[in-house]
Design an enzyme around this catalytic site. Sequence first.
Site, PDB file in Angstrom:
ATOM      1  CD  GLU A 254      57.854  77.158  61.776  1.00 24.04           C
ATOM      2  OE1 GLU A 254      56.967  76.582  61.114  1.00 24.04           O
ATOM      3  OE2 GLU A 254      57.670  78.236  62.377  1.00 24.04           O
TER       4      GLU A 254
ATOM      5  CG  HIS B 278      48.052  86.036  67.782  1.00 22.15           C
ATOM      6  ND1 HIS B 278      47.442  85.824  66.565  1.00 22.15           N
ATOM      7  CD2 HIS B 278      49.283  85.484  67.684  1.00 22.15           C
ATOM      8  CE1 HIS B 278      48.274  85.151  65.777  1.00 22.15           C
ATOM      9  NE2 HIS B 278      49.393  84.931  66.428  1.00 22.15           N
ATOM     10  CG  HIS B 279      50.520  92.016  68.683  1.00 25.79           C
ATOM     11  ND1 HIS B 279      51.235  92.947  69.407  1.00 25.79           N
ATOM     12  CD2 HIS B 279      49.219  92.145  69.091  1.00 25.79           C
ATOM     13  CE1 HIS B 279      50.412  93.597  70.217  1.00 25.79           C
ATOM     14  NE2 HIS B 279      49.192  93.131  70.045  1.00 25.79           N
ATOM     15  CD  GLU B 280      51.558  86.037  61.831  1.00 33.35           C
ATOM     16  OE1 GLU B 280      51.714  85.037  62.529  1.00 33.35           O
ATOM     17  OE2 GLU B 280      52.488  86.553  61.162  1.00 33.35           O
TER      18      GLU B 280
ATOM     19  CG  HIS C 154      54.977  81.346  67.628  1.00 33.27           C
ATOM     20  ND1 HIS C 154      54.406  80.140  67.341  1.00 33.27           N
ATOM     21  CD2 HIS C 154      55.035  81.430  68.988  1.00 33.27           C
ATOM     22  CE1 HIS C 154      54.111  79.509  68.477  1.00 33.27           C
ATOM     23  NE2 HIS C 154      54.475  80.282  69.487  1.00 33.27           N
ATOM     24  CD  GLU C 155      55.857  81.999  62.766  1.00 32.71           C
ATOM     25  OE1 GLU C 155      55.381  83.063  63.163  1.00 32.71           O
ATOM     26  OE2 GLU C 155      55.379  80.893  63.049  1.00 32.71           O
TER      27      GLU C 155
ATOM     28  CD  GLU D  24      56.631  78.235  65.805  1.00 27.50           C
ATOM     29  OE1 GLU D  24      57.003  79.151  65.048  1.00 27.50           O
ATOM     30  OE2 GLU D  24      55.624  77.541  65.581  1.00 27.50           O
TER      31      GLU D  24
ATOM     32  CD  GLU E 228      53.071  76.105  63.736  1.00 29.36           C
ATOM     33  OE1 GLU E 228      52.240  76.892  64.178  1.00 29.36           O
ATOM     34  OE2 GLU E 228      54.085  76.470  63.123  1.00 29.36           O
TER      35      GLU E 228
END
Length: 679
Positions: free
Chosen positions: A178, A379-381, A460-461, A479, A485
């Site tokens: 990022e 959503h699985h953070e 993401h990440e 992502e 964001e």
Amino acid sequence: MKRMQWMVLLALVLAMPVVAQAEQVAQARSPDGRIVVELDLNGEGRLAYRVSRDGKPVVADSRLGFIFRNGRQLLRNLALDGQATRSADTTWEQPWGERRFVRDRYNELRATFVEKDHDHRRFDVVFRVFDDGVGFRYDVPAQPALRTAEIVQELTEFAVARPATAWWIPALEWNREEYLYHRTPLAEVGVAQTPITLRTDDGLHLSIHEAALVDYAGMNLMRGDSGALRAMLTPGSPTPVVRTTPFATPWRTIVIADKAGGLVESNLILNLNEPNALGDVSWFKPAKYVGVWWSLHLDQETWATGPRHGATTANTRRYIDFAAANGFRGVLVEGWNPGWDGDWFANGWGFDFRKPTPDYDLAGLSAYARSKGVHLIGHHETGCAVSHYERQMDQAFALSARLGIDAIKTGYVCDAGQIERQDVAGGPVLREWHEGQWMSNHHLRVVKDAARHHVAINAHEPIKDTGLRRTYPNWISREGARGMEFNAWGQPPNPPEHEVTLVFTRLLAGPMDYTPGVLSLTGKGGQEIGSTLARQLALYVGIYSPIQMAADLPEHYAAHPDAFQFIKDVAVDWDESYVLAGEVGEYVAIARKARGAGEWFLGAMNDRHPRTLSLALDFLAPGQRYRAEVYRDGEGADWRGDARFRFVREQKTVVRGDVLSLWLAGGGGAAVRFVPVGG
Ligand code: NOJ
Ligand code: CA
């Protein structure tokens, strides 16, 4: 000859440096004959490849080899032990994508090398030469002297033969992928991630990356002493790569194009991946989605439970109603599960993915969504507690599938190198990198298990994209770059150059979940987003993903009904895609034909310098009239201040062969929908 003369001659010979004479041992050509790859062995038995195009060097002599932890380096004393060539020309179909049909045409050279002494270790290098570039990999057979390869470094080089400008982001820094892109002379590249994009001073465009990153560490590039870029494998615990033979490395790729757009139109990365391993994946539907998301990043609502919790039953119903009313299939809800209260960043051991928080009626909301033709998006953070996640994921996917939640956004928020791996429950915790070998395997474990439950994954990440969507088409997006964001957080927002750089850098790897469409053009604390209104619409065509978010709040869309209409209308899945114009980091215009429909869409985006593009509408069907619904920057529009809202929506009739003139404001853009009309 007199004795004296002999002595002089001998002295001269002895004084001469030992020149390691290079001998060309193999060669391959692209189907159109323009690109040539040559392999050399020098007098020390060191192997090098080089690439030329139209007879001019593109990549000069570049080394190949390995450094092992458990053995001598594999680099010198090599001899050619056979070679074979073959050609292929096939066309395959993408279940979803930028284009439906992909032609895969190349000439392949497989050359076998063996050490002349010591252990007589052997390996093949396999080159595939396409009309638009080159891919190569090491293929190492099973052998007694190399049962397990502990690879500390790959010695692969890319000695770009011409001075060039480079667009790159640093590797191994704390914020993973990022970063804003650096634009520097090639000679000033430090340690870079791939894909790296280069434009030589004489105008050739190159992208160096990799394809099919499976059970291996991601490749970064480090500029060495000689000026050549050299592979630098992402670290692992304790060695970047451990493989038992036989194994093949990922493909190392060099896409070559005259124009910047040629890099975007290339299918080389996908072609170097294995075909679809999942069979029928029609259960994944490319679609647009909304969600409890931007409000969290604006800090209006929270992931954590409490008075400002975003993922409540009532709030989610509001988003489901909004999605149903406007034709969006998906509703993403973040903060729906236990684990967000307290310090979740880089601390995922408290996350539970198998049940909701008490104020979130997961089953009821799923049924409510279904009654309206809408699907919740999971959503699985993980907070980087990746082994903890793996222990739950199968049950979590089963739960999702039962409730009609057929897509899940995963997340790996922690600093680079801080992924937590625990091979045995209660055992020691090792630290891994997002782009390391262990994570390359983790992501495939997730994607394969999700596929069993007919669930699609948007990471993401993530680990970088290397085209594995071809093999696992439920790996729909990622992502892996600085997304929208960053415009929410009250720090300097993404500058106008960012998105027109992403198209020619990060996007060359694969789809990106950029989360466009923030029509309020405003982040936390009133921070201006460096974009015009029309530019937010252009992102839907410019930045490809089979899932696209309408990221803004419902009330902000209500304030911009004209612009919002394009977000409702734009397609997400395509039959064809073309880059009409573009320069890296400056501007781009892309046209795409909606999958299975007659409509075309066009998106144009600009850096901070106003410009006019004249775009030939040669992609439209011959003999067909179209209503062009044009959404463009209004007079005086600019990416700063109130001028960013200056916007015009107009219609005109166009046919193939017309030239569309579009003025783009600084930080501006344009979006067009072409609807076939009768008569
Ligand atoms: C970072 C992701 O990019 C973002 O979309 C998400 O909301 C947060 N992590 C929380 O998981
Ligand atoms: Ca992120």
